[in-house]
Design a protein around this motif. Structure first.
Motif, mmCIF file in Angstrom:
data_model
loop_
_atom_site.group_PDB
_atom_site.id
_atom_site.type_symbol
_atom_site.label_atom_id
_atom_site.label_comp_id
_atom_site.label_asym_id
_atom_site.label_seq_id
_atom_site.Cartn_x
_atom_site.Cartn_y
_atom_site.Cartn_z
ATOM 1 N N GLN A 34 -13.535 3.450 -13.898
ATOM 2 C CA GLN A 34 -13.741 2.079 -13.448
ATOM 3 C C GLN A 34 -12.416 1.436 -13.036
ATOM 4 O OE1 GLN A 34 -16.425 -0.382 -15.912
ATOM 5 N NE2 GLN A 34 -16.842 1.466 -17.103
ATOM 6 N N GLN A 35 -12.542 0.395 -12.228
ATOM 7 C CA GLN A 35 -11.384 -0.387 -11.798
ATOM 8 C C GLN A 35 -11.597 -1.827 -12.231
ATOM 9 O OE1 GLN A 35 -8.524 0.586 -10.165
ATOM 10 N NE2 GLN A 35 -7.791 -1.516 -10.396
ATOM 11 N N TYR A 36 -10.663 -2.355 -13.011
ATOM 12 C CA TYR A 36 -10.739 -3.736 -13.463
ATOM 13 C C TYR A 36 -9.776 -4.592 -12.640
ATOM 14 C CZ TYR A 36 -12.946 -1.458 -17.467
ATOM 15 O OH TYR A 36 -13.761 -0.685 -18.267
ATOM 16 N N CYS A 37 -10.298 -5.651 -12.057
ATOM 17 C CA CYS A 37 -9.501 -6.537 -11.204
ATOM 18 C C CYS A 37 -8.879 -5.726 -10.062
ATOM 19 C CB CYS A 37 -8.470 -7.313 -12.016
ATOM 20 S SG CYS A 37 -9.233 -8.546 -13.100
ATOM 21 N N GLU A 38 -7.725 -6.170 -9.578
ATOM 22 C CA GLU A 38 -7.193 -5.571 -8.357
ATOM 23 C C GLU A 38 -6.578 -4.197 -8.612
ATOM 24 O OE1 GLU A 38 -3.577 -7.683 -10.113
ATOM 25 O OE2 GLU A 38 -5.759 -7.882 -10.097
ATOM 26 N N ARG A 39 -6.655 -3.349 -7.600
ATOM 27 C CA ARG A 39 -5.979 -2.047 -7.662
ATOM 28 C C ARG A 39 -4.507 -2.254 -7.314
ATOM 29 N NH1 ARG A 39 -7.913 3.022 -7.491
ATOM 30 N NH2 ARG A 39 -10.004 2.212 -6.999
ATOM 31 N N THR A 40 -3.617 -1.705 -8.108
ATOM 32 C CA THR A 40 -2.186 -1.864 -7.865
ATOM 33 C C THR A 40 -1.540 -0.502 -7.647
ATOM 34 O OG1 THR A 40 -1.607 -1.746 -10.220
ATOM 35 C CG2 THR A 40 -2.108 -3.936 -9.305
ATOM 36 N N ASN A 41 -0.330 -0.527 -7.142
ATOM 37 C CA ASN A 41 0.419 0.705 -6.884
ATOM 38 C C ASN A 41 1.892 0.462 -7.230
ATOM 39 O OD1 ASN A 41 1.001 3.338 -6.032
ATOM 40 N ND2 ASN A 41 1.287 2.695 -3.903
ATOM 41 N N TYR A 42 2.134 0.099 -8.478
ATOM 42 C CA TYR A 42 3.500 -0.191 -8.898
ATOM 43 C C TYR A 42 4.369 1.058 -8.816
ATOM 44 C CZ TYR A 42 1.924 -4.709 -10.637
ATOM 45 O OH TYR A 42 1.409 -5.982 -10.729
ATOM 46 N N SER A 43 5.583 0.870 -8.340
ATOM 47 C CA SER A 43 6.517 1.989 -8.227
ATOM 48 C C SER A 43 7.110 2.312 -9.596
ATOM 49 C CB SER A 43 7.647 1.627 -7.259
ATOM 50 O OG SER A 43 8.464 0.612 -7.828
ATOM 51 N N ALA A 44 7.734 3.489 -9.689
ATOM 52 C CA ALA A 44 8.408 3.869 -10.930
ATOM 53 C C ALA A 44 9.490 2.858 -11.288
ATOM 54 C CB ALA A 44 9.002 5.267 -10.789
ATOM 55 N N GLN A 45 10.211 2.352 -10.272
ATOM 56 C CA GLN A 45 11.270 1.384 -10.551
ATOM 57 C C GLN A 45 10.699 0.064 -11.068
ATOM 58 O OE1 GLN A 45 14.856 1.862 -10.350
ATOM 59 N NE2 GLN A 45 14.473 0.103 -11.686
ATOM 60 N N GLU A 46 9.571 -0.378 -10.513
ATOM 61 C CA GLU A 46 8.949 -1.616 -10.993
ATOM 62 C C GLU A 46 8.489 -1.467 -12.441
ATOM 63 O OE1 GLU A 46 6.942 -3.807 -7.173
ATOM 64 O OE2 GLU A 46 6.118 -1.844 -7.702
ATOM 65 N N ILE A 47 7.969 -0.298 -12.784
ATOM 66 C CA ILE A 47 7.558 -0.063 -14.169
ATOM 67 C C ILE A 47 8.783 -0.003 -15.071
ATOM 68 C CG2 ILE A 47 6.338 1.505 -15.721
ATOM 69 C CD1 ILE A 47 4.694 2.397 -13.240
#
Length: 240
Positions: A34-47
């Motif tokens: 399942q997907q809750y709210c928006e799908r994101t694609n955070y980069s390794a640097q952002e994490i």
């Protein structure tokens, strides 16, 4: 008489069909990704940046580059994803840990901000860091030919310290693997491989200059490893 028997057979068949449907319905509902709210694609640097801003122990922040890679490996940077069996979010916390460390259900957790999710994961990881099995690993320095660094410790906690204990007791990386066949050593390697090659690590440490996931040569994870907690976190095979 024959008609009565056929009618009874038909009723029995319908009852069996209804019973099977009732049994399968909950399984299908819980086993669906399942997907809750928006799908994101955070980069390794952002994490990594969120890890550095979290309450995670400084010993582990020292190699936060690999922890950004761990987030990419676990969720692909999608904080709203539920894997269909147990786990949600950027670091794929299981349902119990979501409740214990974020105080919400998994749906709410999937809609929380990246920083809020990472903060909950950091609190869980800090508790795991104080367990006996992590202390033992840090004292060993090397396990099954692999150096025990922050990514290794994080993978140990990530897959459950009870399962990590099973691995340590076996003396080899293959001593435990999850349902996908992933070992703790595999996860540690994947965390490093998914780190940003231009990682900007915690500004208080030079770890990134040595490569994501590496501690200075000859030094353990912590100069004075923490004493084991009175009650270690134990995770069953079905809880990771």
């Amino acid at each position: 008489m024959l008609c009565l028997q056929k009618r009874k057979q038909g009723q029995l068949a319908r009852a069996v069909t209804i019973a099977l449907f009732a049994l399968l319905m909950p399984f299908s509902a819980t086993a669906q990704r399942q997907q809750y709210c928006e799908r994101t694609n955070y980069s390794a640097q952002e994490i990594t940046n969120a890890v550095n801003a979290s309450p995670l122990r400084d010993e582990l922040k020292a190699t936060s580059c690999s922890l950004g890679g761990l987030g990419r490996f676990e969720s692909g940077g999608n904080k709203g994803v539920y894997n269909g069996s147990c786990c949600t979010g950027i670091f794929q916390l299981n349902n119990r840990n979501v409740r214990d460390y974020a105080g919400v259900d998994r749906e709410t957790f999937g809609c929380m901000s990246l920083q809020e999710q990472v903060d909950a994961w950091a609190r869980l990881t800090n508790d795991g860091y104080r367990t006996g099995v992590v202390r033992r690993l840090t004292e060993m320095g090397v396990f099954d030919g692999r150096r025990v660094d922050a990514s290794f410790i994080a993978a140990c906690i990530q897959l459950g310290v009870g399962n990590c204990q099973t691995m340590v007791n076996s003396g080899r990386c293959s001593g435990f693997a999850d349902s996908n066949g992933t070992t703790i050593c595999d996860m540690a390697r994947a965390a490093q491989a998914n780190a940003d090659p231009n990682c900007q690590n915690n500004p208080n440490t030079p770890a990134c200059e040595q490569g994501p996931g590496d501690f200075p040569p000859g030094q353990p994870v912590a100069a004075v490893p923490p004493a084991p907690a009175t009650t270690d976190i134990m995770v069953g095979l079905g809880e990771v």
